[in-house]
Design an enzyme around this catalytic site. Structure first.
Site, PDB file in Angstrom:
ATOM      1  N   PHE A 211      27.071  10.026 -26.224  1.00 15.86           N
ATOM      2  CA  PHE A 211      26.837  11.570 -26.105  1.00 15.86           C
ATOM      3  C   PHE A 211      27.770  12.183 -25.415  1.00 15.86           C
ATOM      4  O   PHE A 211      27.903  13.537 -25.713  1.00 15.86           O
ATOM      5  CB  PHE A 211      25.456  11.794 -25.657  1.00 15.86           C
ATOM      6  CG  PHE A 211      25.107  11.745 -24.054  1.00 15.86           C
ATOM      7  CD1 PHE A 211      25.652  12.786 -23.346  1.00 15.86           C
ATOM      8  CD2 PHE A 211      24.792  10.625 -23.633  1.00 15.86           C
ATOM      9  CE1 PHE A 211      25.442  12.835 -21.974  1.00 15.86           C
ATOM     10  CE2 PHE A 211      24.674  10.837 -22.257  1.00 15.86           C
ATOM     11  CZ  PHE A 211      24.967  11.789 -21.336  1.00 15.86           C
TER      12      PHE A 211
ATOM     13  N   LYS B  15      29.272   5.902 -36.288  1.00  8.29           N
ATOM     14  CA  LYS B  15      27.958   6.377 -35.822  1.00  8.29           C
ATOM     15  C   LYS B  15      27.803   6.960 -34.630  1.00  8.29           C
ATOM     16  O   LYS B  15      28.052   6.438 -33.631  1.00  8.29           O
ATOM     17  CB  LYS B  15      27.254   4.955 -35.647  1.00  8.29           C
ATOM     18  CG  LYS B  15      25.646   4.661 -36.039  1.00  8.29           C
ATOM     19  CD  LYS B  15      24.974   5.609 -34.922  1.00  8.29           C
ATOM     20  CE  LYS B  15      24.736   5.317 -33.699  1.00  8.29           C
ATOM     21  NZ  LYS B  15      24.028   6.308 -32.887  1.00  8.29           N
TER      22      LYS B  15
ATOM     23  N   GLU C 148      23.061  10.068 -31.661  1.00  8.28           N
ATOM     24  CA  GLU C 148      22.277  10.830 -32.446  1.00  8.28           C
ATOM     25  C   GLU C 148      21.712  12.471 -31.455  1.00  8.28           C
ATOM     26  O   GLU C 148      21.307  13.046 -31.731  1.00  8.28           O
ATOM     27  CB  GLU C 148      20.932  10.318 -32.741  1.00  8.28           C
ATOM     28  CG  GLU C 148      19.972   9.699 -31.335  1.00  8.28           C
ATOM     29  CD  GLU C 148      20.540   8.253 -30.685  1.00  8.28           C
ATOM     30  OE1 GLU C 148      22.104   8.111 -31.028  1.00  8.28           O
ATOM     31  OE2 GLU C 148      19.850   7.847 -29.982  1.00  8.28           O
TER      32      GLU C 148
ATOM     33  N   SER D 102      26.634   2.701 -22.761  1.00  9.59           N
ATOM     34  CA  SER D 102      26.032   2.107 -21.440  1.00  9.59           C
ATOM     35  C   SER D 102      26.437   0.694 -21.477  1.00  9.59           C
ATOM     36  O   SER D 102      26.332   0.059 -22.774  1.00  9.59           O
ATOM     37  CB  SER D 102      24.665   2.329 -21.429  1.00  9.59           C
ATOM     38  OG  SER D 102      23.963   1.838 -22.457  1.00  9.59           O
TER      39      SER D 102
ATOM     40  N   CYS E 220      32.355   8.608 -17.788  1.00 10.07           N
ATOM     41  CA  CYS E 220      32.538   7.025 -17.295  1.00 10.07           C
ATOM     42  C   CYS E 220      33.539   6.964 -16.285  1.00 10.07           C
ATOM     43  O   CYS E 220      34.003   6.188 -15.594  1.00 10.07           O
ATOM     44  CB  CYS E 220      32.835   6.146 -18.500  1.00 10.07           C
ATOM     45  SG  CYS E 220      34.187   6.486 -19.363  1.00 10.07           S
TER      46      CYS E 220
ATOM     47  N   GLU F 103      24.567   2.995 -11.878  1.00 16.88           N
ATOM     48  CA  GLU F 103      25.097   4.191 -12.685  1.00 16.88           C
ATOM     49  C   GLU F 103      24.021   5.371 -12.890  1.00 16.88           C
ATOM     50  O   GLU F 103      23.080   5.106 -13.636  1.00 16.88           O
ATOM     51  CB  GLU F 103      25.755   3.938 -14.101  1.00 16.88           C
ATOM     52  CG  GLU F 103      26.248   5.044 -14.799  1.00 16.88           C
ATOM     53  CD  GLU F 103      27.077   4.952 -15.948  1.00 16.88           C
ATOM     54  OE1 GLU F 103      26.388   4.071 -16.810  1.00 16.88           O
ATOM     55  OE2 GLU F 103      28.034   5.386 -16.379  1.00 16.88           O
TER      56      GLU F 103
HETATM   57  P1  NAD Z   1      23.812   4.563 -25.101  1.00 14.12           P
HETATM   58  O1  NAD Z   1      24.451   3.128 -24.391  1.00 14.12           O
HETATM   59  O2  NAD Z   1      22.630   4.950 -24.660  1.00 14.12           O
HETATM   60  O3  NAD Z   1      24.206   4.948 -26.329  1.00 14.12           O
HETATM   61  C1  NAD Z   1      25.643   4.751 -26.944  1.00 14.12           C
HETATM   62  C2  NAD Z   1      25.335   4.558 -28.550  1.00 14.12           C
HETATM   63  O4  NAD Z   1      24.632   3.328 -28.653  1.00 14.12           O
HETATM   64  C3  NAD Z   1      24.707   5.546 -29.359  1.00 14.12           C
HETATM   65  O5  NAD Z   1      25.208   6.114 -30.528  1.00 14.12           O
HETATM   66  C4  NAD Z   1      23.293   5.111 -29.576  1.00 14.12           C
HETATM   67  O6  NAD Z   1      22.692   5.600 -30.454  1.00 14.12           O
HETATM   68  C5  NAD Z   1      23.500   3.722 -29.443  1.00 14.12           C
HETATM   69  N1  NAD Z   1      22.303   2.925 -29.034  1.00 14.12           N
HETATM   70  C6  NAD Z   1      21.350   3.149 -28.050  1.00 14.12           C
HETATM   71  N2  NAD Z   1      20.540   2.203 -27.840  1.00 14.12           N
HETATM   72  C7  NAD Z   1      20.696   1.266 -28.517  1.00 14.12           C
HETATM   73  C8  NAD Z   1      20.408   0.196 -28.890  1.00 14.12           C
HETATM   74  N3  NAD Z   1      19.071  -0.544 -28.114  1.00 14.12           N
HETATM   75  N4  NAD Z   1      20.803  -0.600 -29.685  1.00 14.12           N
HETATM   76  C9  NAD Z   1      21.889  -0.585 -30.498  1.00 14.12           C
HETATM   77  N5  NAD Z   1      22.523   0.858 -30.310  1.00 14.12           N
HETATM   78  C10 NAD Z   1      22.078   1.619 -29.553  1.00 14.12           C
HETATM   79  O7  NAD Z   1      24.966   5.559 -24.204  1.00 14.12           O
HETATM   80  P2  NAD Z   1      24.984   7.252 -23.919  1.00 14.12           P
HETATM   81  O8  NAD Z   1      24.016   7.562 -23.112  1.00 14.12           O
HETATM   82  O9  NAD Z   1      25.163   7.689 -25.322  1.00 14.12           O
HETATM   83  O10 NAD Z   1      26.257   7.310 -23.297  1.00 14.12           O
HETATM   84  C11 NAD Z   1      26.620   7.189 -21.850  1.00 14.12           C
HETATM   85  C12 NAD Z   1      27.067   5.923 -21.441  1.00 14.12           C
HETATM   86  O11 NAD Z   1      28.316   5.819 -21.961  1.00 14.12           O
HETATM   87  C13 NAD Z   1      27.423   5.890 -19.964  1.00 14.12           C
HETATM   88  O12 NAD Z   1      26.870   4.425 -19.398  1.00 14.12           O
HETATM   89  C14 NAD Z   1      28.882   6.015 -19.851  1.00 14.12           C
HETATM   90  O13 NAD Z   1      29.422   5.282 -18.631  1.00 14.12           O
HETATM   91  C15 NAD Z   1      29.142   5.266 -21.054  1.00 14.12           C
HETATM   92  N6  NAD Z   1      30.402   5.618 -21.436  1.00 14.12           N
HETATM   93  C16 NAD Z   1      31.513   4.713 -21.301  1.00 14.12           C
HETATM   94  C17 NAD Z   1      32.793   5.210 -21.682  1.00 14.12           C
HETATM   95  C18 NAD Z   1      33.906   4.082 -21.185  1.00 14.12           C
HETATM   96  O14 NAD Z   1      34.915   4.199 -21.611  1.00 14.12           O
HETATM   97  N7  NAD Z   1      33.752   2.978 -20.595  1.00 14.12           N
HETATM   98  C19 NAD Z   1      33.139   6.405 -22.008  1.00 14.12           C
HETATM   99  C20 NAD Z   1      32.049   7.253 -22.338  1.00 14.12           C
HETATM  100  C21 NAD Z   1      30.673   6.886 -21.984  1.00 14.12           C
END
Ligand code: NAD
Length: 487
Positions: free
Chosen positions: A152, A176, A179, A229, A284, A378
């Site tokens: 997000f 994808k 959401e 994450s 991140c 985090e």
């Molecule tokens: P998230 O892991 O909750 O969601 C990421 C994606 O995974 C979304 O599209 C979501 O719909 C999907 N998702 C969520 N739960 C799922 C599950 N159980 N099974 C399959 N898919 C699932 O992350 P977020 O809250 O959207 O973003 C924040 C996180 O992203 C933070 O931890 C941040 O550090 C990380 N991030 C990392 C980088 C990097 O380059 N390392 C860059 C941006 C964000």
């Protein structure tokens, strides 16, 4: 093609397509807490439809010469420049960050696209006479259908980490998006279409876990990238690779800034404050932990002064949801209960006129110990945990012990100390007197340890390896014998 402000559809085969979803969820403006659209939670059926459309487009797109494919992205770059204000406003609306931060994100998307436009030059094949009259050549081939799953926090930039590079290299894609922020991706789909991208080359399927699992499982998808994450990155990496897909999954972060007593006071204070609070700490690459070596109280005092000038709603955006606000505030409260000292407290922030918004003010917490939850996990909010260390080696021990490894920075005016720390920090991206050390193109983006699963990086030159496969051809035309060992 306007799909915002309403019930969103998927984008499949170049057209807005109704999702088979039984459920839709609201998309909120985090700065007001008001609903701005609704997004369908699509199913495996929608993923299958997108895979079919993408596969149908793959033959002719992959056979289009790379220089022609790059032309589409020259036009896409120009369109993003033309619509930059509108794209930034859309990011601001669905993510809640400040307009300037949203614009910086769009600018980074443009930079990645510029890089993709140079793919014809970067990927020109290799050829060598390896024996008399015998040549070897290497050509790069696209993989096929690639799936990209995004978080997000950067609704425009993270999708663009992969779209231009993967597509110029001849792949077709299913995106994808999160959401929580699905609107920007739809606008990008419209701009790609306007730029002349053939139908089916780029598809968007909205949804959550079910869609991601279907993308991992579908046999028609060759490779998958994920950004989000660490918890989900691990699940997705394990699932996608169990189906023998190429996978690269970027996870969360806990970035440490090591501050030495000789650091430049003002530069360090303003850099650290900006790093921990920019995009409301939802980066991140954000500073999350500061390890203060020796006596740096003067820098901490200045840092708190800087933090107090960062005001929710004025120069600090909202966090993504009410749930996120509560989670962040809980971390602060638990740290206080565990004996840490709250120097600047951002809990219970309210912005006049936007009382429904999800705001957390900048928060600086001193005397945090490495075993505390706030030091280990985090937080993903505008919160800085300060730990004290007697020596630089003690500081490095703290940094090395955390399981993440996205970024680490050192603040000092000593070149040799900077090098000492840079060599020993356990992170993929290092800053020296830089609070947010994002590598710029052509350098690639990616962390180490629990911040990334899979080989290589997602952007820059490294993306070429991920989104293509080399074919090695060995050639001999003349029937001479005994002139070479390959006759
Ligand atoms: P998230 O892991 O909750 O969601 C990421 C994606 O995974 C979304 O599209 C979501 O719909 C999907 N998702 C969520 N739960 C799922 C599950 N159980 N099974 C399959 N898919 C699932 O992350 P977020 O809250 O959207 O973003 C924040 C996180 O992203 C933070 O931890 C941040 O550090 C990380 N991030 C990392 C980088 C990097 O380059 N390392 C860059 C941006 C964000």
């Amino acid at each position: 093609m306007n799909n915002s402000g309403s019930a969103l559809k998927n984008f499949i085969g170049g057209a807005l397509t109704a999702s088979s979803a039984a459920v839709s969820i609201p998309v909120m403006d985090p700065s007001t807490g008001k609903e701005i659209a609704s997004v369908p939670l699509s199913s495996a059926k929608d993923v299958d439809a997108a895979v079919r459309a993408a596969r149908a487009a793959f033959g002719s797109w992959s056979a289009t010469p790379i220089k022609e494919r790059a032309q589409v992205f020259f036009r896409y770059k120009t369109l993003m420049e033309k619509h930059a204000q509108e794209l930034a406003a859309l990011v601001q609306q669905e993510n809640g960050k400040m307009l300037g931060e949203a614009m910086a994100e769009v600018e980074k998307s443009i930079e990645v696209t510029e890089f993709a436009c140079s793919m014809p030059q970067l990927t020109a094949g290799e050829i060598l006479e390896v024996s008399r009259g015998v040549e070897c050549r290497i050509d790069r081939y696209p993989l096929g259908v690639v799936a990209c799953i995004t978080p997000f926090n950067f609704p425009n930039m993270v999708p663009n980490w992969t779209i231009p590079n993967a597509l110029v290299l001849g792949n077709v894609m299913i995106l994808k998006p999160s959401e929580l922020v699905p609107l920007s991706s739809m606008r990008l789909a419209a701009l790609l279409k306007e730029a002349g991208l053939p139908d089916g080359v780029f598809n968007v399927v909205h949804g959550a876990q079910e869609v991601v699992e279907a993308l991992c499982d579908h046999p028609g998808i060759e490779a998958l990238s994920f950004v989000g994450s660490t918890r989900v990155a691990k699940l997705v990496y394990a699932r996608a690779t169990s189906h023998f897909k190429r996978a690269l999954c970027l996870g969360g972060a806990k970035n440490h800034l090591i501050v030495l007593p000789d650091a430049h006071e003002q530069m360090t204070a303003s850099n650290v404050a900006a790093s921990m609070s920019g995009c409301a700490g939802q980066r991140c690459m954000a500073a999350s932990a500061m390890v203060a070596v020796g006596n740096v109280d003067h820098i901490i005092k200045r840092l708190c002064d800087e933090a107090r000038m960062i005001v929710p709603g004025k120069n600090l955006g909202a966090v993504i949801s009410q749930q996120a606000k509560e989670r962040i505030e809980r971390y602060i409260t638990e740290a206080e209960r565990d004996g840490a000292t709250i120097l600047v407290d951002g809990r219970h922030a309210v912005v006049a006129g936007k009382e429904g918004g999800y705001y957390v003010g900048p928060t600086v917490i001193d005397n945090v110990r490495p075993e505390m939850k706030i030091a280990r996990e985090e937080v993903f909010g505008p919160v800085l945990a300060i730990m004290r260390a007697g020596t630089v080696d003690d500081a490095l021990k703290i940094e090395n012990a955390n399981p993440y490894g996205n970024a680490a920075s050192v603040f000092t005016q000593s070149g040799s100390m900077a090098r000492y720390v840079a060599e020993r920090a356990s992170a993929g991206m290092i800053g020296i007197n830089i609070g947010v050390p994002v590598p710029r193109e052509p350098f690639s983006f990616g962390g180490w340890n629990d911040s990334k699963f899979g080989a290589g990086d997602i952007t820059g030159k490294s993306s070429i390896e991920f989104f293509s496969k080399p074919k090695k051809t060995t050639i001999k035309w003349n029937p001479e014998s005994k002139v070479n060992w390959m006759s």
